[in-house]
Design a protein around this motif. Structure first.
Motif, mmCIF file in Angstrom:
data_model
loop_
_atom_site.group_PDB
_atom_site.id
_atom_site.type_symbol
_atom_site.label_atom_id
_atom_site.label_comp_id
_atom_site.label_asym_id
_atom_site.label_seq_id
_atom_site.Cartn_x
_atom_site.Cartn_y
_atom_site.Cartn_z
ATOM 1 N N THR A 17 -0.191 3.718 10.602
ATOM 2 C CA THR A 17 1.175 3.700 9.680
ATOM 3 C C THR A 17 -0.192 4.306 8.238
ATOM 4 O OG1 THR A 17 2.730 2.619 10.727
ATOM 5 C CG2 THR A 17 2.683 2.974 8.063
ATOM 6 N N ILE A 18 -0.744 3.468 7.808
ATOM 7 C CA ILE A 18 -1.539 2.742 6.416
ATOM 8 C C ILE A 18 -2.477 4.663 6.958
ATOM 9 C CG2 ILE A 18 -3.367 2.020 4.962
ATOM 10 C CD1 ILE A 18 -1.784 -0.577 5.580
ATOM 11 N N ILE A 50 0.824 -1.814 -0.232
ATOM 12 C CA ILE A 50 0.333 0.230 -0.180
ATOM 13 C C ILE A 50 0.456 1.519 0.113
ATOM 14 C CG2 ILE A 50 -1.521 1.067 1.415
ATOM 15 C CD1 ILE A 50 -2.497 -1.045 2.164
ATOM 16 N N LEU A 51 2.052 1.276 1.165
ATOM 17 C CA LEU A 51 2.551 2.785 1.227
ATOM 18 C C LEU A 51 3.937 3.091 -0.057
ATOM 19 C CD1 LEU A 51 4.152 2.360 4.896
ATOM 20 C CD2 LEU A 51 1.837 3.354 4.156
ATOM 21 N N ALA A 52 3.952 1.503 -0.910
ATOM 22 C CA ALA A 52 4.857 1.133 -2.402
ATOM 23 C C ALA A 52 3.766 2.336 -3.215
ATOM 24 C CB ALA A 52 4.830 0.016 -3.186
ATOM 25 N N ARG A 53 2.742 2.415 -3.558
ATOM 26 C CA ARG A 53 1.590 3.728 -4.133
ATOM 27 C C ARG A 53 1.386 4.644 -4.041
ATOM 28 N NH1 ARG A 53 1.572 -1.974 -5.035
ATOM 29 N NH2 ARG A 53 0.521 -2.557 -7.364
ATOM 30 N N LEU A 54 1.658 4.760 -2.634
ATOM 31 C CA LEU A 54 1.358 6.226 -1.593
ATOM 32 C C LEU A 54 2.355 7.527 -1.104
ATOM 33 C CD1 LEU A 54 -1.176 4.960 1.386
ATOM 34 C CD2 LEU A 54 -1.465 6.433 -0.994
ATOM 35 N N LEU A 55 3.748 6.557 -1.540
ATOM 36 C CA LEU A 55 5.142 7.137 -0.813
ATOM 37 C C LEU A 55 6.245 7.070 -1.730
ATOM 38 C CD1 LEU A 55 5.322 6.229 2.825
ATOM 39 C CD2 LEU A 55 4.078 7.989 1.835
ATOM 40 N N GLU A 56 7.044 8.507 -2.231
ATOM 41 C CA GLU A 56 8.142 7.701 -3.157
ATOM 42 C C GLU A 56 9.591 7.434 -2.353
ATOM 43 O OE1 GLU A 56 8.946 11.682 -3.875
ATOM 44 O OE2 GLU A 56 9.901 12.285 -1.899
ATOM 45 N N LEU A 96 5.285 6.444 8.931
ATOM 46 C CA LEU A 96 5.970 5.507 9.196
ATOM 47 C C LEU A 96 6.768 5.095 10.985
ATOM 48 C CD1 LEU A 96 7.973 4.456 5.743
ATOM 49 C CD2 LEU A 96 6.574 2.491 6.553
ATOM 50 N N ILE A 97 7.187 6.438 11.333
ATOM 51 C CA ILE A 97 8.063 6.566 12.389
ATOM 52 C C ILE A 97 6.436 6.067 13.057
ATOM 53 C CG2 ILE A 97 8.962 7.977 14.030
ATOM 54 C CD1 ILE A 97 10.522 6.833 11.874
ATOM 55 N N TYR A 98 6.134 7.106 13.109
ATOM 56 C CA TYR A 98 3.947 6.781 14.355
ATOM 57 C C TYR A 98 3.970 5.684 14.224
ATOM 58 C CZ TYR A 98 3.778 12.280 14.772
ATOM 59 O OH TYR A 98 4.611 13.370 15.034
ATOM 60 N N GLY A 99 3.523 4.855 13.248
ATOM 61 C CA GLY A 99 3.843 3.043 13.464
ATOM 62 C C GLY A 99 4.322 2.581 14.102
ATOM 63 N N GLN A 100 5.328 3.119 14.010
ATOM 64 C CA GLN A 100 6.611 2.353 14.678
ATOM 65 C C GLN A 100 6.435 2.521 16.269
ATOM 66 O OE1 GLN A 100 10.164 2.789 13.439
ATOM 67 N NE2 GLN A 100 10.252 2.540 11.592
ATOM 68 N N LEU A 101 6.174 3.263 16.770
ATOM 69 C CA LEU A 101 5.404 4.462 18.159
ATOM 70 C C LEU A 101 4.953 3.711 18.387
ATOM 71 C CD1 LEU A 101 7.091 7.407 17.782
ATOM 72 C CD2 LEU A 101 8.298 6.031 18.596
ATOM 73 N N PHE A 118 3.459 -6.195 -6.921
ATOM 74 C CA PHE A 118 3.828 -6.386 -5.109
ATOM 75 C C PHE A 118 3.634 -4.355 -5.238
ATOM 76 C CE2 PHE A 118 4.924 -6.020 -1.164
ATOM 77 C CZ PHE A 118 4.691 -7.019 -0.269
ATOM 78 N N TYR A 119 4.478 -3.991 -5.642
ATOM 79 C CA TYR A 119 4.848 -2.526 -5.952
ATOM 80 C C TYR A 119 3.999 -1.444 -6.448
ATOM 81 C CZ TYR A 119 8.631 -4.274 -2.469
ATOM 82 O OH TYR A 119 9.228 -4.744 -1.740
ATOM 83 N N GLY A 120 4.267 -1.620 -7.470
ATOM 84 C CA GLY A 120 2.952 -0.852 -8.741
ATOM 85 C C GLY A 120 4.837 -0.498 -9.595
#
Length: 478
Positions: A159-160, A31-37, A172-177, A315-317
């Protein structure tokens, strides 16, 4: 419950945990590969490196010493707990103020906020970590698995949701926390009956743990540099965008294996530590662990190698094609890496963590010059290749150390691994033949490739390695 039954039960729970965690991680990345660079993944990779580096000093190797010594003294555990909390707070402060160095090295201003947020990790993680060690010592793998699964689910959801709301790399950082906060809370709940900290702090009580841990810290430090020098140099020499490609390739080819192998090692270590003086039993267990790792990991890696060109676009787009060659190089890195993993269990079961320190130091001396040299001529592909060469050297020295601990084993190992290698070659050949008739890459054909490979490998394994009747018996004993 016998050691075998404990191992099977523990393996069942840790397999479930790892399968769910890996599934959520893959889903999150897809999902993130399609939202983030790509640069966003590179930036977060820098933060992850910092957390991993400073974590080495925060726990001082107490996880291994608590299990090895089967520690139960509440005063000793209280001292360790308070020391960990103090170190965690101190290191969190150091990380917070380290951002100018990271920004200067990677030439990326966005790292400032990411690193400042990452410093909170150390304040959160050490609140419950000692309880996690004690749950492992007591072989309570159901609780360990529940903690890991809950943390993964919470972290992925946070994260998502934040990524969809435009927080980019900060999601990603807030998701880790969020993940670590959930895990720490559950560690306190599950482990509270095993330990209640007291205001007792006496370093004299933990001298043995500190002596045991000093080699573990040294090994972890050298091991960190050895394992991550490629990531550090990719970002510094080639920029965070190339680091993003490198990171995602590693996540697909290396990270799953780094999660699967500890399922077995995490279960095996506290059990083997209970009969650490029996060399024959350790040798038998070491070969069994290698055999099991080979049958689990080799087909996954072989399948990834042959299907990488189909999986990456799906998978990544679009835009992630540079990761295909990197993934295929990392497949071989992963093969030699999982073969080296059982030495960890063996060395700590023998009470000789300093052997790991020496091994990582030798590998480091080989890897860093290779990474720098190959990067200058072949860029990010060269760095991945240097990583592979260093990993092969590591396995060669690794097996030499194993021989010194348990005696001759290599002949039996080669005999054991021949079958899964042959099964994988047949599987890869069949998938390659199927792909030669394809006109396009799509979800249906990719799924067919995966199913075809799985059926061939499992069929050969059940026919020539594990009779189905034996598999049913093992399932009932779990």
């Amino acid at each position: 419950m016998s050691h075998k039954q404990q191992a099977i039960s523990g393996g069942k729970w840790m397999t479930t945990s790892t399968a769910i965690s890996t599934l959520f991680q893959f889903g999150q990345v897809a999902i993130l590969a399609r939202l983030l660079e790509p640069s966003a993944f590179g930036i977060v990779s820098v933060s992850t490196l910092l957390i991993s580096f400073f974590s080495i000093f925060a726990n001082l190797g107490f996880s291994n010493s608590i299990i090895y010594k089967q520690e139960e003294d509440q005063q000793v555990l209280s001292t360790i707990y308070l020391l960990n909390l103090s170190l965690g707070l101190f290191i969190g402060i150091v990380v917070f103020f380290s951002w100018p160095l990271a920004v200067a090295y990677y030439k990326e201003p966005r790292l400032e906020q990411v690193i400042k947020l990452s410093s909170l990790y150390f304040i959160i993680v050490y609140v419950g970590q000692i309880y996690f060690f004690l749950l492992q010592k007591e072989l309570q793998f159901k609780a360990v698995a529940s903690i890991d699964i809950t943390g993964t689910v919470v972290g992925s959801i946070v994260t998502i949701l934040l990524a969809f709301n435009g927080l980019a790399e900060l999601s990603l950082i807030y998701g880790q926390l969020a993940q670590q906060t959930a895990k720490s809370a559950l560690q306190l709940i599950y482990g509270g009956k095993l330990f209640r900290p007291a205001l007792k702090f006496d370093l004299n009580l933990i001298k043995d743990h500190l002596r045991f841990g000093i080699y573990n810290v040294g090994d972890s430090l050298v091991g960190f540099i050895q394992a991550n020098s490629d990531n550090i140099m990719v970002g510094g020499l080639l920029g965070v965008k190339q680091l993003g490609y490198y990171t995602l390739a590693s996540q697909l080819a290396v990270v799953p294996i780094s999660k699967l192998s500890p399922i077995i090692l995490q279960v095996a270590y506290p059990i083997l530590a209970r009969f650490k003086g029996d060399t024959n039993e350790l040798k038998k267990s070491y070969l069994t662990i290698l055999d099991l790792l080979s049958y689990i990991n080799l087909p996954l890696l072989a399948g990834l190698f042959i299907t990488a060109d189909s999986l990456v676009p799906l998978f990544y787009g679009p835009g992630w094609e540079p990761t295909i060659l990197l993934i295929r190089i990392f497949v071989f890195v992963s093969i030699f890496t999982f073969l080296s993993h059982p030495l960890f269990t063996l060395a700590f079961s023998k009470g000789k963590p300093k052997l790991l320190f020496g091994l990582n130091l030798i590998t480091l001396c080989i890897k860093i010059p290779l990474v720098y040299l190959f990067a200058r001529y072949w860029g990010v592909t060269g760095i991945a290749t240097a990583f592979l060469v260093a990993t092969i050297a590591n396995v060669a020295f690794n097996f030499r150390i194993v021989h010194s601990l348990i005696g001759s084993f290599f002949g039996e190992f080669v005999q054991n691994i021949t079958k899964p290698i042959l099964f994988c070659l047949i599987m890869v050949g069949a998938i390659a033949l199927y792909k030669s008739y394809l006109d396009s890459v799509d979800i249906l054909n990719t799924v067919v490739q995966i199913i075809l490979g799985a059926l061939i490998y499992l069929g050969l394994t059940f026919r020539y390695k594990i009779p189905f009747a034996e598999l049913k018996t093992l399932g009932k004993s779990a």
